[in-house]
Design a protein around this motif. Structure first.
Motif, PDB file in Angstrom:
ATOM      1  N   LEU A  68      -4.891  -0.910  12.267  1.00  0.00           N
ATOM      2  CA  LEU A  68      -5.393  -2.180  11.752  1.00  0.00           C
ATOM      3  C   LEU A  68      -6.401  -2.803  12.718  1.00  0.00           C
ATOM      4  CD1 LEU A  68      -2.151  -3.786  10.255  1.00  0.00           C
ATOM      5  CD2 LEU A  68      -4.005  -2.646   9.045  1.00  0.00           C
ATOM      6  N   PRO A 128      -7.999  -8.167   1.658  1.00  0.00           N
ATOM      7  CA  PRO A 128      -7.598  -7.221   0.605  1.00  0.00           C
ATOM      8  C   PRO A 128      -6.501  -6.260   1.054  1.00  0.00           C
ATOM      9  CG  PRO A 128      -9.989  -7.388   0.737  1.00  0.00           C
ATOM     10  CD  PRO A 128      -9.440  -8.123   1.922  1.00  0.00           C
ATOM     11  N   ASP A 129      -6.473  -5.919   2.327  1.00  0.00           N
ATOM     12  CA  ASP A 129      -5.469  -4.999   2.860  1.00  0.00           C
ATOM     13  C   ASP A 129      -4.161  -5.754   3.077  1.00  0.00           C
ATOM     14  OD1 ASP A 129      -3.881  -3.268   4.417  1.00  0.00           O
ATOM     15  OD2 ASP A 129      -5.626  -2.379   5.379  1.00  0.00           O
ATOM     16  N   TRP A 130      -3.112  -5.404   2.323  1.00  0.00           N
ATOM     17  CA  TRP A 130      -1.833  -6.117   2.407  1.00  0.00           C
ATOM     18  C   TRP A 130      -1.224  -6.044   3.804  1.00  0.00           C
ATOM     19  CZ3 TRP A 130       2.474  -3.410   3.887  1.00  0.00           C
ATOM     20  CH2 TRP A 130       2.417  -2.013   3.778  1.00  0.00           C
ATOM     21  N   ARG A 131      -1.547  -4.996   4.535  1.00  0.00           N
ATOM     22  CA  ARG A 131      -1.008  -4.872   5.894  1.00  0.00           C
ATOM     23  C   ARG A 131      -1.564  -5.959   6.801  1.00  0.00           C
ATOM     24  NH1 ARG A 131      -2.902   0.967   7.309  1.00  0.00           N
ATOM     25  NH2 ARG A 131      -4.752   0.016   6.368  1.00  0.00           N
ATOM     26  N   LEU A 132      -2.848  -6.275   6.635  1.00  0.00           N
ATOM     27  CA  LEU A 132      -3.449  -7.350   7.416  1.00  0.00           C
ATOM     28  C   LEU A 132      -2.852  -8.703   7.044  1.00  0.00           C
ATOM     29  CD1 LEU A 132      -7.256  -6.493   7.627  1.00  0.00           C
ATOM     30  CD2 LEU A 132      -5.654  -6.704   9.526  1.00  0.00           C
ATOM     31  N   ARG A 133      -2.591  -8.893   5.752  1.00  0.00           N
ATOM     32  CA  ARG A 133      -2.018 -10.174   5.330  1.00  0.00           C
ATOM     33  C   ARG A 133      -0.646 -10.387   5.960  1.00  0.00           C
ATOM     34  NH1 ARG A 133      -3.876  -8.381   0.245  1.00  0.00           N
ATOM     35  NH2 ARG A 133      -1.739  -8.058  -0.512  1.00  0.00           N
ATOM     36  N   ARG A 209     -14.381  -1.017   5.082  1.00  0.00           N
ATOM     37  CA  ARG A 209     -14.408  -1.472   3.686  1.00  0.00           C
ATOM     38  C   ARG A 209     -15.187  -2.762   3.501  1.00  0.00           C
ATOM     39  NH1 ARG A 209     -11.671   1.970   0.917  1.00  0.00           N
ATOM     40  NH2 ARG A 209      -9.960   3.146   1.878  1.00  0.00           N
ATOM     41  N   TYR A 210     -15.042  -3.708   4.416  1.00  0.00           N
ATOM     42  CA  TYR A 210     -15.702  -4.999   4.195  1.00  0.00           C
ATOM     43  C   TYR A 210     -17.219  -4.902   4.312  1.00  0.00           C
ATOM     44  CZ  TYR A 210     -16.774  -5.993   9.129  1.00  0.00           C
ATOM     45  OH  TYR A 210     -17.295  -5.978  10.399  1.00  0.00           O
ATOM     46  N   GLU A 235     -13.641   4.592   9.256  1.00  0.00           N
ATOM     47  CA  GLU A 235     -12.558   5.149   8.449  1.00  0.00           C
ATOM     48  C   GLU A 235     -12.967   5.481   7.019  1.00  0.00           C
ATOM     49  OE1 GLU A 235     -12.326   0.634   8.321  1.00  0.00           O
ATOM     50  OE2 GLU A 235     -12.683   2.175   9.846  1.00  0.00           O
ATOM     51  N   CYS A 236     -14.080   4.938   6.545  1.00  0.00           N
ATOM     52  CA  CYS A 236     -14.516   5.195   5.165  1.00  0.00           C
ATOM     53  C   CYS A 236     -15.572   6.288   5.063  1.00  0.00           C
ATOM     54  CB  CYS A 236     -15.057   3.905   4.538  1.00  0.00           C
ATOM     55  SG  CYS A 236     -13.813   2.620   4.298  1.00  0.00           S
TER      56      CYS A 236
END
Length: 383
Positions: A68, A128-133, A209-210, A235-236
């Protein structure tokens, strides 16, 4: 002065935060200060290291991994304590976001020093990434404790400060200091870096992603007779290569990965248009926009609400802004930039705006004013 910068990474690792930290540190050295930087090694390099880059003492802490975007260095608390003890700084310049910096809250020797928190970007609570939230729920109390303890906070634009939930309680001690870059010798144009003829597009940044590079690839599929040089890694990368194949534009895009400074300068000199398609406030400022403007390159960028991008790029004057995430709108905006006269006008205006507002000399001057205000009793900083 003796200044200790604490951040995530440092040169040769690339990124807007890393480049600006290096620029400020080296500017302090030129002003006669003693400057040290404490950062992490790249993920997977576990050994600590020390070196000197252009007069800046650089201490790197071994890093196990970086999930992350967070470097994990178990030795960071010990090395922070050692840097404070051995280097004996007059102040700490702390670059956030970076959870490793939270250890300063527990270190009495660090707490006795003045702190400047350089706020490069929020950790968005609605990421958007639930792990970050989920992670932010644990991160936020320490983040707020850092801001409460800071003597001054540097934000890079008024727009970002106004939109930041994290900074809302601390506006009375926030100074706005835009990022800045120095003049460099213009590179030799490298049109050979592009895989096809036609309009030459350039995009630079971490393939995350962003950054919205998937939107750019979809827009490129709608713009015939144009090719893209995409500089950066992340990573993308694999996902973007697959998208290029599925969109049928593989022959019109060059994935350059990370390149050296000379190649990057040649890319800026050889491009017709710079594109920053970022999706959200993860793009807090866009240092690469300044690099494009310095090279007299017109820009197309996302009109991100609450980001500094709209303060860097003046829509219709130094470039064009487009709604984030809309490939059709981005393609239409790129088509408008086929006009050589329009590109020349935007490029000249962008260069002038960089010279007027976003030089390293001005950014370093404002930062040094904050340093001096903290270390001179009875004096107030005048950024």
């Amino acid at each position: 002065m003796r200044i200790l910068h604490v951040g995530k990474y440092y040169a040769p690792q690339r990124g807007g935060i890393e480049r600006h930290t290096q620029a400020l540190a080296e500017a302090s050295v030129r002003d006669g200060d003693q400057t040290c930087v404490l950062v992490h090694q790249p993920a997977g390099i576990r050994a600590h290291a020390r070196d000197s880059i252009n007069g800046v003492e650089v201490r790197r802490v071994g890093c196990l991994a970086a999930p992350l975007y967070t470097p994990l260095g178990p030795g960071f608390p010990r090395e922070l304590a050692r840097a404070v003890r051995e280097f004996r700084p007059d102040l700490l310049h702390l670059h956030l976001p970076n959870p490793s910096i939270f250890f300063a809250l527990l270190l009495p020797a660090a707490r006795r020093l003045p702190w400047i928190v350089h706020w490069h970007a929020d950790v968005p609570p609605d990421a958007p990434d639930w792990r970050l939230r989920i992670a932010y729920r644990f991160y936020r109390p320490f983040e707020q404790a850092m801001l409460a303890r800071a003597n001054w906070i540097i934000a890079t634009s008024q727009s970002y400060l106004h939109a930041s939930q994290a900074l809302a309680r601390w506006k009375e001690k926030v100074a706005i200091v835009p990022l800045g870059i120095d003049a460099v010798e213009a590179g030799a144009a490298r049109p050979d870096l592009w895989p096809a003829s036609g309009l030459r597009l350039l995009a630079v940044g971490r393939l995350g992603r962003y950054k919205g590079f998937d939107v750019l690839l979809k827009a490129l599929a709608r713009v015939p007779d144009a090719s893209l040089l995409l500089v950066g890694d992340g990573e993308c990368a694999r996902e973007l290569r697959a998208l290029a194949r599925s969109e049928g534009i593989e022959s019109r895009i060059a994935f350059a990965g990370d390149v050296d400074d000379a190649t990057l300068a040649g890319a800026y000199a050889g491009a017709d248009l710079f594109v920053l398609p970022s999706l959200d406030r993860g793009e807090a400022f866009g240092l690469v926009l300044l690099e494009a403007m310095r090279a007299r390159l017109p820009v197309v960028a996302s009109a991100i609400r609450g980001s500094g991008v709209g303060e860097v790029v003046v829509d219709g004057d130094t470039g064009l802004l487009v709604e984030p995430g809309h490939a059709d709108a981005l393609a239409a905006t790129i088509e408008r930039m086929r006009d050589p006269a329009l590109r020349a006008r935007f490029g000249a205006a962008g260069h002038g705006r960089w010279m007027e507002r976003f030089t390293l000399a001005e950014s370093a001057r404002a930062t040094r004013a904050i340093y001096s205000g903290l270390l001179s009793p009875g004096s107030a900083p005048t950024p």
